[in-house]
Design a protein around this motif. Structure first.
Motif, PDB file in Angstrom:
ATOM      1  N   ALA A 258       0.791  -1.002   0.090  1.00 16.73           N
ATOM      2  CA  ALA A 258       0.081  -0.051  -0.218  1.00 16.73           C
ATOM      3  C   ALA A 258       1.163   1.296  -0.130  1.00 16.73           C
ATOM      4  O   ALA A 258       0.470   2.120  -0.536  1.00 16.73           O
ATOM      5  CB  ALA A 258      -1.139   0.555   1.219  1.00 16.73           C
ATOM      6  N   SER A 259       1.961   1.448   0.648  1.00 16.34           N
ATOM      7  CA  SER A 259       3.005   2.286   0.820  1.00 16.34           C
ATOM      8  C   SER A 259       3.694   3.169  -0.811  1.00 16.34           C
ATOM      9  O   SER A 259       3.763   4.108  -0.895  1.00 16.34           O
ATOM     10  CB  SER A 259       3.783   2.216   2.108  1.00 16.34           C
ATOM     11  OG  SER A 259       2.858   1.887   2.689  1.00 16.34           O
ATOM     12  N   GLU A 260       3.846   1.877  -1.488  1.00 18.47           N
ATOM     13  CA  GLU A 260       4.388   1.877  -2.511  1.00 18.47           C
ATOM     14  C   GLU A 260       3.727   2.197  -3.555  1.00 18.47           C
ATOM     15  O   GLU A 260       3.642   3.528  -3.990  1.00 18.47           O
ATOM     16  CB  GLU A 260       5.398   0.474  -2.556  1.00 18.47           C
ATOM     17  CG  GLU A 260       5.622   0.224  -4.209  1.00 18.47           C
ATOM     18  CD  GLU A 260       5.914  -0.816  -4.978  1.00 18.47           C
ATOM     19  OE1 GLU A 260       5.755  -1.595  -5.854  1.00 18.47           O
ATOM     20  OE2 GLU A 260       7.508  -1.159  -4.234  1.00 18.47           O
ATOM     21  N   VAL A 261       1.935   1.486  -3.907  1.00  9.32           N
ATOM     22  CA  VAL A 261       1.674   2.258  -4.467  1.00  9.32           C
ATOM     23  C   VAL A 261       0.883   3.895  -3.943  1.00  9.32           C
ATOM     24  O   VAL A 261       0.874   4.671  -5.216  1.00  9.32           O
ATOM     25  CB  VAL A 261       0.353   1.400  -4.426  1.00  9.32           C
ATOM     26  CG1 VAL A 261      -0.848   1.983  -6.058  1.00  9.32           C
ATOM     27  CG2 VAL A 261       1.024  -0.350  -4.948  1.00  9.32           C
ATOM     28  N   ALA A 262       0.547   3.825  -3.088  1.00  3.44           N
ATOM     29  CA  ALA A 262       0.476   5.650  -2.661  1.00  3.44           C
ATOM     30  C   ALA A 262       1.266   6.543  -3.466  1.00  3.44           C
ATOM     31  O   ALA A 262       1.573   7.839  -3.506  1.00  3.44           O
ATOM     32  CB  ALA A 262      -0.040   5.383  -1.044  1.00  3.44           C
ATOM     33  N   GLN A 263       3.088   6.476  -2.293  1.00  3.74           N
ATOM     34  CA  GLN A 263       4.026   6.783  -3.055  1.00  3.74           C
ATOM     35  C   GLN A 263       3.716   7.423  -5.139  1.00  3.74           C
ATOM     36  O   GLN A 263       4.654   8.489  -5.330  1.00  3.74           O
ATOM     37  CB  GLN A 263       5.163   5.576  -2.899  1.00  3.74           C
ATOM     38  CG  GLN A 263       6.562   7.479  -3.404  1.00  3.74           C
ATOM     39  CD  GLN A 263       8.256   6.354  -2.725  1.00  3.74           C
ATOM     40  OE1 GLN A 263       8.267   5.890  -2.478  1.00  3.74           O
ATOM     41  NE2 GLN A 263       8.882   7.294  -3.025  1.00  3.74           N
ATOM     42  N   VAL A 264       3.586   6.197  -5.486  1.00  2.00           N
ATOM     43  CA  VAL A 264       4.092   6.092  -7.121  1.00  2.00           C
ATOM     44  C   VAL A 264       2.744   7.202  -7.899  1.00  2.00           C
ATOM     45  O   VAL A 264       2.783   8.242  -8.523  1.00  2.00           O
ATOM     46  CB  VAL A 264       3.433   4.763  -7.583  1.00  2.00           C
ATOM     47  CG1 VAL A 264       3.820   4.781  -8.789  1.00  2.00           C
ATOM     48  CG2 VAL A 264       5.210   4.473  -7.437  1.00  2.00           C
ATOM     49  N   THR A 265       1.326   6.658  -7.187  1.00  2.00           N
ATOM     50  CA  THR A 265       0.283   6.992  -7.914  1.00  2.00           C
ATOM     51  C   THR A 265      -0.435   8.416  -6.850  1.00  2.00           C
ATOM     52  O   THR A 265      -1.080   9.310  -8.099  1.00  2.00           O
ATOM     53  CB  THR A 265      -1.242   6.199  -7.418  1.00  2.00           C
ATOM     54  OG1 THR A 265      -1.448   5.840  -6.022  1.00  2.00           O
ATOM     55  CG2 THR A 265      -0.201   4.591  -8.448  1.00  2.00           C
TER      56      THR A 265
END
Length: 283
Positions: A258-265
């Motif tokens: 969730a943290s990785e996708v939040a940073q990307v999007t």
């Protein structure tokens, strides 16, 4: 302005910025260095000769340009141990879209002093005229002349979140503007030319508007194209987020995915965490 019986300079290489149009833009320090250098490495002796006449001095000039051989550079470096050599371009700051960096690198490698005298630069001057964002900018020199290579270069720069600066010639201007509009979209832009000269102008508009304006006749003078950065990216859709989460969950625990996708999007991590739980069947 004139100089008589100048004191000799310390040996080394002096990078001297010269006017891009108005000869009054030559700084007193630059004039002083040019008057005292043992020799001046020049792109075109006719251009630099006119500048030297303007300040009332005569100095030996050594051609140094795109077509100079390795031997010319080696001879210049060899002289730096005992002589002060000034490096100039026809206009503006040396090393900007010219081969001067090789001479600077060779001088440093040989252990000789290198001094720079800052001054006019067409790219920076155009940036100040364009009224486009200045917090981040990228100078890309001249675009390739062949269409395929030009398109590839533009595509490579398209995602850069910075104002883009290009040098261009009059005959190629309309084609370059059209290619930029086609590859980058209709961004805000400016065409600056004849900076600091009598007919200085900076025309602003969208890339397509500027391409149409200059399609009929090629303008004269040295030209800088300034292109605004890309607009904000469209927010990721739910489907995009699910695809990114699914991939991340194959590698990472739910929280880290969730943290990785939040940073990307830029999407909310808490919402993504809940979505990840649903995808894992743990909600």
């Amino acid at each position: 302005m004139s100089f008589s019986d100048p004191e000799p300079l310390e040996p080394g290489l002096y990078i001297v910025a010269t006017p891009i149009g108005n000869l009054k833009d030559l700084s007193p320090r630059a004039a002083d260095i040019l008057s005292r250098a043992d020799a001046i490495a020049v792109e075109d002796s006719r251009v630099t000769g006119g500048l030297l006449r303007h300040i009332g001095v005569k100095r030996p000039m050594i051609p140094y340009h795109d077509h100079s051989t390795e031997r010319v550079r080696e001879d210049l470096v060899a002289r730096l141990g005992t002589q002060a050599i000034a490096l100039v371009s026809d206009a503006g700051t040396p090393l900007i879209s010219d081969p001067g960096f090789k001479l600077v690198r060779a001088a440093r490698a040989a252990g000789y002093a290198v001094t720079t005298l800052p001054g006019p630069c067409a790219a920076v001057a155009a940036l100040t005229l364009a009224g486009l964002p200045t917090d981040r900018f990228l100078f890309a020199g001249f675009l390739p002349s062949k269409a395929k290579a030009r398109d590839e270069a533009i595509d490579e720069l398209g995602a850069v979140r910075a104002t883009l600066l290009f040098y261009e010639s009059g005959p190629r201007l309309a084609a370059s503007l059209s290619a930029l509009a086609a590859r980058l979209g209709d961004r805000e832009a400016a065409v600056a030319r004849e900076i600091s000269k009598m007919f200085e102008e900076c025309v602003t508009g969208t890339l397509s508007e500027l391409a149409a304006r200059y399609a009929g006749a090629a303008p004269k003078g040295e030209i800088v194209i300034v292109v605004a950065p890309p607009g904000e990216a469209e927010p990721a859709s739910e489907a995009d987020a699910d695809a990114l989460l699914a991939e991340a969950l194959e590698r990472l625990p739910i929280g880290k995915a969730a943290s990785e996708v939040a940073q990307v999007t830029g999407l909310n991590r808490r919402d993504l965490y809940a979505r990840a739980l649903a995808l894992k069947g743990e909600a």
